[in-house]
Design a protein around this motif. Structure first.
Motif, PDB file in Angstrom:
ATOM      1  N   VAL A  36       2.463 -15.662  -2.046  1.00 26.35           N
ATOM      2  CA  VAL A  36       1.247 -14.966  -2.471  1.00 26.35           C
ATOM      3  C   VAL A  36       0.001 -15.689  -1.962  1.00 26.35           C
ATOM      4  CG1 VAL A  36      -0.158 -14.358  -4.493  1.00 26.35           C
ATOM      5  CG2 VAL A  36       2.302 -13.877  -4.477  1.00 26.35           C
TER       6      VAL A  36
ATOM      7  N   ARG B 154      -2.272 -14.379   1.087  1.00 23.63           N
ATOM      8  CA  ARG B 154      -3.373 -13.816   0.293  1.00 23.63           C
ATOM      9  C   ARG B 154      -2.995 -12.460  -0.292  1.00 23.63           C
ATOM     10  NH1 ARG B 154      -8.991 -15.611   3.363  1.00 23.63           N
ATOM     11  NH2 ARG B 154      -8.134 -17.365   4.501  1.00 23.63           N
ATOM     12  N   SER B 155      -1.779 -12.397  -0.831  1.00 23.33           N
ATOM     13  CA  SER B 155      -1.277 -11.143  -1.399  1.00 23.33           C
ATOM     14  C   SER B 155      -1.674 -11.016  -2.874  1.00 23.33           C
ATOM     15  CB  SER B 155       0.249 -11.077  -1.236  1.00 23.33           C
ATOM     16  OG  SER B 155       0.610 -11.066   0.119  1.00 23.33           O
TER      17      SER B 155
ATOM     18  N   LEU C 153       4.007  -5.582  -6.677  1.00 22.34           N
ATOM     19  CA  LEU C 153       4.513  -6.641  -5.815  1.00 22.34           C
ATOM     20  C   LEU C 153       5.528  -7.500  -6.568  1.00 22.34           C
ATOM     21  CD1 LEU C 153       4.447  -8.181  -3.143  1.00 22.34           C
ATOM     22  CD2 LEU C 153       2.534  -9.525  -4.035  1.00 22.34           C
TER      23      LEU C 153
ATOM     24  N   LYS D 116       5.305  -7.458   2.395  1.00 20.82           N
ATOM     25  CA  LYS D 116       3.952  -7.052   2.827  1.00 20.82           C
ATOM     26  C   LYS D 116       3.783  -5.537   2.822  1.00 20.82           C
ATOM     27  CE  LYS D 116       2.397 -10.886   5.725  1.00 20.82           C
ATOM     28  NZ  LYS D 116       1.992 -11.282   7.087  1.00 20.82           N
TER      29      LYS D 116
ATOM     30  N   ASN E 243       1.802  -3.730   0.053  1.00 27.80           N
ATOM     31  CA  ASN E 243       0.340  -3.819  -0.118  1.00 27.80           C
ATOM     32  C   ASN E 243      -0.385  -2.766   0.692  1.00 27.80           C
ATOM     33  OD1 ASN E 243       0.863  -6.025  -1.713  1.00 27.80           O
ATOM     34  ND2 ASN E 243       0.553  -7.515  -0.052  1.00 27.80           N
TER      35      ASN E 243
END
Length: 428
Positions: A11, A15-16, A118, A425, A428
């Motif tokens: 994360v 930068r999730s 997520l 990913k 997102n």
């Protein structure tokens, strides 16, 4: 909270999370200029990070925990390696943490900044009990991304295999010919009889064969004698001659045969009986003694295959699968699939290992080119991936998949896998 700390590593690294209007726990404005580089060694989790707190830009390390109090549980408060941590990133803040010098460590809490979708995707995908967690999602990943990661896992696999080559090489004082001979012998055992083949190869070194290279019967006697097959009473002329020859050679070279009981015949096609494989191995020695130097010189795949074709196997084996019992017509040559197996597991490996050992990219490239020229292996692991929609074009890809399955899927290291990261990913 049903995820490990390395999920937060993912994360943070990518930068999730919601990073708008970031603030520390103390309410100071926070900007992430650079998240830093993931540290896989001892020390803080990310190094060379750059962040801005209020009006001050800080360069240093970032430590990540599920809870702030984990800092104390891990005894970081006593470790000077953590003095340069400029930000403590946690899922849940539950304790004020101070550095050794008494200054309070800035904290970023992610608890309300990570999308539930997520977290759910991670829990459904990477905490799965099945041995191939992304079986339902991998088809959504571009084949180019899969191929790229398989290139990495293929290199990992051959680097690991090269360690065994180097260990034997050191044991044999840098003798590549003898090292190759031992690995080739083990390969001829094709898993079931790999161990007795390896022990038999240790019983008779290559230089002994070299001294008798002009006498095929003596080569065959050395092979079957060291393998322990010449202790019986024989009626046929061929095994009687082998036994007579070996009696002399055994004393001359002080050979200690392995126990014949080690060889396995059960639940095996007669073509793969160890006696047939030993006859083929003896013929290979007769045809190409010091095979390693020949392998290193031959660049064409067809010519490499030719080294293992048209072997001068003794005619006795055209009508026998083992001593004492005659059979119908027997194909004494190594099948194409078996030749490809040897090219993959011994020849390509040694080209790679030699290239690594001598720091010669030429041989590494030859190993890779050979793998790209060989057909993909067919087994249950490969079938799972092809069944999930992954294209497996050649042995390069199939070897990469075997490493992927063993080192990433089985170990549930999806967050270290380029394919797993791509799947995450996509949420997102």
């Amino acid at each position: 909270m049903n995820f490990p700390e390395n999920f937060l590593h993912y994360v943070w690294q990518f930068r999730s999370f919601d990073f708008t209007a970031l603030q520390t726990i103390d309410g100071e404005e926070l900007k992430i200029i650079s998240p830093g580089l993931l540290n896989k060694n001892a020390g803080p989790d990310f190094c060379h990070a750059k962040i801005q707190i209020a009006d001050t830009v800080w360069a240093g390390n970032v430590e990540i925990h599920l809870k702030s109090s984990d800092w104390l549980k891990h005894n970081h408060q006593f470790d000077s390696a953590y003095e340069n941590v400029v930000l403590h990133v946690v899922y849940e803040h539950d304790a004020v943490i101070k550095r050794i010098d008494g200054s309070v460590l800035p904290v970023l809490e992610l608890k309300n900044r990570i999308a539930n979708s997520l977290i759910q995707k991670y829990e459904n995908l990477f905490l799965s009990l099945i041995d191939f967690p992304c079986v339902a999602q991998i088809q959504t990943v571009d084949q180019l991304i899969i191929d790229s990661f398989l290139s990495r896992t293929l290199v990992e696999r051959f680097e690991q295999k090269s360690h065994a080559v180097n260990e034997t090489l050191n044991e044999l004082n840098g003798n590549w010919d003898e090292t190759f001979y031992r690995f080739m012998a083990r390969n001829f055992g094709f898993k079931v009889n790999a161990l007795p083949f390896e022990l038999f190869a240790k019983a008779v070194s290559q230089h002994i064969y070299a001294k008798n290279k002009n006498n095929p019967l003596q080569i065959e006697a050395l092979v079957f004698g060291a393998a322990g097959f010449l202790n019986d009473h024989f009626e046929d002329e061929y095994p009687r001659k082998l036994k007579e020859e070996f009696k002399f050679l055994q004393k001359k070279y002080n050979i200690k045969p392995i126990a014949v009981s080690m060889w396995k015949f059960m639940r095996m096609r007669p073509q793969n009986f160890p006696t047939v494989r030993l006859a083929q191995f003896a013929a290979l020695i007769v045809k190409a003694n010091h095979l390693f130097s020949k392998v290193m010189d031959v660049k064409d795949v067809a010519q490499l295959r030719a080294l293992f074709e048209n072997l001068p196997v003794n005619d006795y084996w055209k009508t026998h699968y083992h001593f004492k019992k005659e059979s119908a017509s027997v194909n004494t040559q190594i099948g194409k699939a078996s030749v490809d197996n040897v090219l993959l597991n011994t020849v390509a490996l040694f080209l790679f290992a030699y290239g690594k050992h001598t720091n010669t990219q030429f041989y590494i490239n030859r190993a890779i080119k050979l793998l790209e020229s060989l057909p993909a292996e067919q087994n249950a692991v490969i079938d799972k991936f092809t069944g999930a929609g992954v294209e497996v074009k050649n042995a390069f890809a199939s070897q990469g998949i075997l490493q992927l399955k063993k080192q990433y899927c089985d170990e549930k290291k999806c967050l270290s896998c380029g394919i797993g990261i791509k799947i995450l990913k996509q949420t997102n």
